[in-house]
Design an enzyme around this catalytic site. Structure first.
Site, PDB file in Angstrom:
ATOM      1  N   GLU A  94       0.828  -1.204   0.000  1.00  0.00           N
ATOM      2  CA  GLU A  94       0.000   0.000   0.000  1.00  0.00           C
ATOM      3  C   GLU A  94       0.862   1.253   0.000  1.00  0.00           C
ATOM      4  O   GLU A  94       1.963   1.274   0.558  1.00  0.00           O
ATOM      5  CB  GLU A  94      -0.914   0.030   1.236  1.00  0.00           C
ATOM      6  CG  GLU A  94      -2.005  -1.019   1.189  1.00  0.00           C
ATOM      7  CD  GLU A  94      -2.956  -0.926   2.380  1.00  0.00           C
ATOM      8  OE1 GLU A  94      -2.693  -0.113   3.277  1.00  0.00           O
ATOM      9  OE2 GLU A  94      -3.946  -1.674   2.395  1.00  0.00           O
ATOM     10  N   CYS A 107       3.069   8.530   1.429  1.00  0.00           N
ATOM     11  CA  CYS A 107       3.472   7.556   2.443  1.00  0.00           C
ATOM     12  C   CYS A 107       3.707   6.241   1.710  1.00  0.00           C
ATOM     13  O   CYS A 107       2.768   5.660   1.161  1.00  0.00           O
ATOM     14  CB  CYS A 107       2.377   7.411   3.493  1.00  0.00           C
ATOM     15  SG  CYS A 107       2.748   6.179   4.773  1.00  0.00           S
ATOM     16  N   CYS A 114       5.929  -7.200   7.091  1.00  0.00           N
ATOM     17  CA  CYS A 114       6.930  -6.629   8.003  1.00  0.00           C
ATOM     18  C   CYS A 114       7.486  -7.738   8.888  1.00  0.00           C
ATOM     19  O   CYS A 114       6.755  -8.648   9.295  1.00  0.00           O
ATOM     20  CB  CYS A 114       6.296  -5.542   8.867  1.00  0.00           C
ATOM     21  SG  CYS A 114       7.491  -4.616   9.876  1.00  0.00           S
ATOM     22  N   CYS A 118       5.167  -5.158  16.042  1.00  0.00           N
ATOM     23  CA  CYS A 118       4.466  -4.119  16.794  1.00  0.00           C
ATOM     24  C   CYS A 118       3.006  -4.539  16.971  1.00  0.00           C
ATOM     25  O   CYS A 118       2.291  -4.758  15.987  1.00  0.00           O
ATOM     26  CB  CYS A 118       4.548  -2.787  16.060  1.00  0.00           C
ATOM     27  SG  CYS A 118       6.243  -2.230  15.757  1.00  0.00           S
ATOM     28  N   CYS A 121      -0.045  -2.571  15.188  1.00  0.00           N
ATOM     29  CA  CYS A 121       0.025  -2.267  13.760  1.00  0.00           C
ATOM     30  C   CYS A 121      -0.564  -3.394  12.921  1.00  0.00           C
ATOM     31  O   CYS A 121      -0.252  -4.572  13.126  1.00  0.00           O
ATOM     32  CB  CYS A 121       1.488  -2.033  13.362  1.00  0.00           C
ATOM     33  SG  CYS A 121       1.706  -1.658  11.600  1.00  0.00           S
ATOM     34  N   LEU A 221       8.563   5.764  18.648  1.00  0.00           N
ATOM     35  CA  LEU A 221       9.020   5.580  20.024  1.00  0.00           C
ATOM     36  C   LEU A 221       7.926   4.952  20.901  1.00  0.00           C
ATOM     37  O   LEU A 221       8.103   3.878  21.452  1.00  0.00           O
ATOM     38  CB  LEU A 221       9.467   6.925  20.601  1.00  0.00           C
ATOM     39  CG  LEU A 221      10.164   6.882  21.950  1.00  0.00           C
ATOM     40  CD1 LEU A 221      11.432   6.051  21.901  1.00  0.00           C
ATOM     41  CD2 LEU A 221      10.469   8.303  22.437  1.00  0.00           C
ATOM     42  N   CYS A 339      -1.349  -0.083   6.107  1.00  0.00           N
ATOM     43  CA  CYS A 339       0.034   0.401   6.202  1.00  0.00           C
ATOM     44  C   CYS A 339       0.199   1.314   7.414  1.00  0.00           C
ATOM     45  O   CYS A 339       0.093   2.524   7.324  1.00  0.00           O
ATOM     46  CB  CYS A 339       0.473   1.095   4.913  1.00  0.00           C
ATOM     47  SG  CYS A 339      -0.366   2.603   4.480  1.00  0.00           S
TER      48      CYS A 339
END
Length: 347
Positions: A94, A107, A114, A118, A121, A221, A339
């Site tokens: 995407e 973006c 991935c 996380c 996500c 972070l 994404c």
């Protein structure tokens, strides 16, 4: 057995020139083809109208152009455009066009899926299939630039690597793509208008500094407390905040470029005074700014948007300490997005 043809865009200009010389042709033909591939964005060899038909046939016999295809495009009520981009092998990533009153931002994705985990996500739920090639990253930018011109009457102004994947886990291809995006033989964009966002891989952040990159750096972070960050981003147990801090101090010493921290505040996770105080302290190590990002929930699980009071507490504490902070509201809420977080991102 049929031999798989190589994508011609994997060749440098010098390699293209050498190829034509080896074919008994003139070296300048390589320059011609290179221009068609990059600055003119040719999708096929037949597009190269000032190249002889026989030469085009020879290229067709030896190479392919693995161009992306925008499979589906969704336009949000707020103007955000999301592309589902199909790659030559059928995999899909995407990319997103995010407009504001003064700019349009692309973006882009750097990996199919991935390799990180996380928990908040959507992309992390997809297994990493492969890294994107430089040309596949470049093509996403070209496609969004065309959409920016079509829908907003001006060229793309900024790029953020905040789509699918961890850019620093595809280091060489990402840097090659940026080299072409910023080259006068490519899109000619200023590197200062490009931001690469990482989940925080200290060794690779130091490598960025050593390679003297000119683009900007953002770090996801989300907590400046190791235990909480590990709950949010389990892989970060391998990269404690002390190591991340050291790499960012190294980055600033070498580049003199500020760091942007991407930070989502979640209910009952990092919406407490201890987390606020830890972030303020962490922000004092290197010059930085903080983007507080509104969360776009992916399910009804533990990660839920914190209250406005919690966000305001962060803002007050950061501003009182002289730290620049902005709130990024989620964009494209009425369209699906895998994404990362569709936020109003600014370089």
């Amino acid at each position: 057995m049929q031999i798989e043809k190589k994508d011609i865009r994997a060749l440098s200009k010098e390699q293209l020139r050498d190829f034509f010389i080896a074919q008994g042709d003139k070296a300048f033909r390589g320059n011609q083809v290179y221009e068609w591939l990059w600055s003119k964005g040719a999708h096929s060899f037949d597009d190269m109208t000032n190249v002889a038909k026989a030469t085009r046939g020879m290229l067709e016999a030896n190479f392919v152009i693995n161009h992306i295809k925008v499979d589906t495009m969704q336009r949000s009520e707020d103007g955000t455009v999301k592309n589902a981009v199909r790659l030559h092998d059928g995999l899909v990533v995407e990319s997103v066009l995010i407009p504001t009153n003064t700019r349009t931002t692309a973006c882009v994705s750097s990996q199919v899926g991935c390799s990180l985990d996380c928990n908040f996500c959507a992309t992390a739920r997809l297994k990493r299939m492969r890294n994107l090639e430089p040309a596949e990253i470049y093509d996403q930018v070209v496609a969004i630039d065309k959409e920016s011109r079509l829908y907003y009457n001006h060229p793309l102004s900024n790029i953020v690597f905040m789509g699918m994947g961890e850019p620093l886990m595809n280091y060489n291809n990402v840097l090659k793509a940026i080299e072409m995006i910023t080259s006068t033989e490519g899109l000619g964009m200023s590197p200062k208008r490009i931001m690469v966002s990482t989940s925080g891989v200290p060794k690779m952040i130091k490598k960025l500094a050593d390679d003297d990159v000119k683009f900007k750096l953002a770090v996801s972070l989300h907590s400046a407390i190791d235990e909480i960050r590990a709950r949010i981003m389990p892989f970060s147990q391998n990269f404690p905040l002390a190591d991340l801090r050291e790499s960012l101090e190294y980055w600033y010493r070498k580049t003199k470029s500020k760091v942007s921290y991407e930070y989502v505040v979640w209910k009952d996770i990092n919406d407490n005074k201890e987390s606020i105080d830890a972030l303020v302290k962490f922000c004092k190590y290197v010059p930085c700014k903080v983007n507080l990002i509104e969360y776009n929930p992916i399910d009804d699980g533990e990660f839920q948007q914190a209250s406005e009071e919690s966000i305001n507490a962060y803002i007050k504490a950061l501003e009182n300490s002289g730290i620049v902070v902005k709130v990024r509201r989620s964009r494209g809420k009425d369209i699906d997005a895998a994404c990362g977080q569709l936020a109003n991102k600014e370089v």
